[in-house]
Design an enzyme around this catalytic site. Sequence first.
Site, short mmCIF file in Angstrom:
data_model
loop_
_atom_site.label_atom_id
_atom_site.label_comp_id
_atom_site.label_asym_id
_atom_site.label_seq_id
_atom_site.Cartn_x
_atom_site.Cartn_y
_atom_site.Cartn_z
N CYS A 1 0.84 -1.20 0.00
CA CYS A 1 0.00 0.00 0.00
C CYS A 1 0.88 1.26 0.00
O CYS A 1 1.96 1.27 0.60
CB CYS A 1 -0.92 0.01 1.21
SG CYS A 1 -2.33 -1.13 1.08
N ASP B 1 12.28 -7.18 -2.44
CA ASP B 1 13.13 -7.07 -1.25
C ASP B 1 13.78 -8.41 -0.88
O ASP B 1 14.79 -8.43 -0.17
CB ASP B 1 12.30 -6.57 -0.06
CG ASP B 1 11.78 -5.15 -0.29
OD1 ASP B 1 12.50 -4.35 -0.91
OD2 ASP B 1 10.65 -4.85 0.16
N ASN C 1 0.44 -14.84 -9.05
CA ASN C 1 -0.24 -15.87 -8.26
C ASN C 1 -1.43 -15.20 -7.58
O ASN C 1 -1.25 -14.27 -6.80
CB ASN C 1 0.68 -16.48 -7.20
CG ASN C 1 1.85 -17.20 -7.82
OD1 ASN C 1 1.70 -17.89 -8.82
ND2 ASN C 1 3.02 -17.04 -7.24
N HIS D 1 -3.13 -7.42 -2.06
CA HIS D 1 -3.01 -6.25 -2.92
C HIS D 1 -2.79 -6.69 -4.37
O HIS D 1 -2.00 -7.61 -4.62
CB HIS D 1 -1.84 -5.37 -2.45
CG HIS D 1 -1.91 -3.97 -2.99
ND1 HIS D 1 -2.58 -2.95 -2.35
CD2 HIS D 1 -1.40 -3.43 -4.12
CE1 HIS D 1 -2.46 -1.84 -3.06
NE2 HIS D 1 -1.76 -2.11 -4.14
N HIS E 1 -1.18 -7.34 -7.55
CA HIS E 1 0.20 -7.21 -7.97
C HIS E 1 0.66 -8.46 -8.71
O HIS E 1 -0.01 -9.50 -8.68
CB HIS E 1 1.12 -6.97 -6.77
CG HIS E 1 1.31 -8.17 -5.90
ND1 HIS E 1 0.32 -8.63 -5.04
CD2 HIS E 1 2.36 -9.03 -5.75
CE1 HIS E 1 0.76 -9.71 -4.40
NE2 HIS E 1 1.99 -9.97 -4.81
N GLN F 1 4.65 -10.40 -10.32
CA GLN F 1 6.11 -10.42 -10.20
C GLN F 1 6.76 -10.58 -11.56
O GLN F 1 6.15 -11.07 -12.51
CB GLN F 1 6.56 -11.57 -9.29
CG GLN F 1 6.06 -11.47 -7.87
CD GLN F 1 6.63 -12.57 -7.00
OE1 GLN F 1 7.85 -12.76 -6.91
NE2 GLN F 1 5.75 -13.34 -6.36
N LYS G 1 -7.68 -29.74 -7.74
CA LYS G 1 -6.99 -30.83 -8.39
C LYS G 1 -5.63 -31.03 -7.73
O LYS G 1 -4.87 -30.07 -7.55
CB LYS G 1 -6.80 -30.49 -9.88
CG LYS G 1 -5.82 -31.37 -10.62
CD LYS G 1 -6.36 -32.74 -10.92
CE LYS G 1 -5.38 -33.53 -11.79
NZ LYS G 1 -5.88 -34.88 -12.11
N MET H 1 -1.96 -32.86 -8.01
CA MET H 1 -1.01 -33.56 -8.88
C MET H 1 -0.21 -34.52 -8.01
O MET H 1 0.81 -34.16 -7.43
CB MET H 1 -0.09 -32.55 -9.58
CG MET H 1 -0.78 -31.76 -10.66
SD MET H 1 -1.25 -32.80 -12.06
CE MET H 1 -1.97 -31.57 -13.14
#
Length: 347
Positions: free
Chosen positions: A54, A77, A152, A163, A165, A167, A313, A315
């Site tokens: 934030c 970070d 993700n 939040h 976002h 990567q 599911k 795996m």
Amino acid sequence: MTFNPNEHQHLRYNPLKDEWVLVSPHRSLRPWSGQTETPPTEEVPRFDPTNPLCPGVTRASGKVTPKYESTYVFENDFPALLQEGPEPAESDDPLFQTKTAKGTCRVICYHPYTDVYFYNLSTKEIVAVIDEWIKQAKELGREYTWVQIFENRGTMMGCSNPHPHCQIWASTFLPNEPRIKDINLRKFYDKYQKPMLQDYVEKELQKRERIVYENSEWVVVVPYWAVWPFETMVLPKRQIQRFTDVDDRQKEALAQVLQTVVVKYDNLFKCKFPYSMGWHGAPTGDKLEECQPHWTFHGIYIPPLLRSATVKKFMVGYEVLAQAQRDLTVEKAAAMLREQPEKRFSL
């Protein structure tokens, strides 16, 4: 007995990875008594003074996230890849090989508010995210062989921060998934003199059996060889090799795709649908100037849910010891997603 792909077990070939998927549609009838998950909650505040993503909040590293108003990018970070570090010694033993791995990791915040996502952002705000993806791909692609943009979504996929976002992990090496794709895309192009995924797009548009959504520039399909129950691919109708090739018309249309796909996913089980998603295109770095017409830029969504918001599911067993297997046919999964409205459900 006549073979029916919706009823009888069969194998499907994945030309991108040169591997087979076992499809067992009759298993969809079995009762479920395994593990169930807790449906993810929707309630998040617009601003949380303890959330490091934030605006104005101090992160664990001691750095302060500035009061941004659109997208915001910063160096992770706690990165998995560093730009500098000692290099391992070379080994002539074929069983114990080590190579140098260098790179950089970044985080992109989509918006200063925590309680927004693609389903309730404006087209202009989504295009701003796309522009940032392209900007980062262009900048990092000059130096690194692979620039992986990924997100993700949801705690079920390991995301601990609500939040909005994603990567970026950029590396000096070509990771396994794109490396395998590169080999098979090149083989197909050398044999047929046509990009595999463009050929695939044209055939899917003709068959119209696995399409979830399409507009003037993009088509979203549950791929013929999908492993995950509601896995989808985002493919361009006009051949492009990389994210950096996307033009203004494609950006606007891609914003529609990003919004519609998440709405259809969320509507399916009336929940914040978890998934990992990301983008694949031609390798960059020292391969940037190399002619790579075999590559077609595309997106991938991999969600874990199977039967409901609480059943996913796994795996395990046969999948990890032999090969991938699915119960729900891709055609049925595509129909279920396609039938979902383009307006998100409300609580």
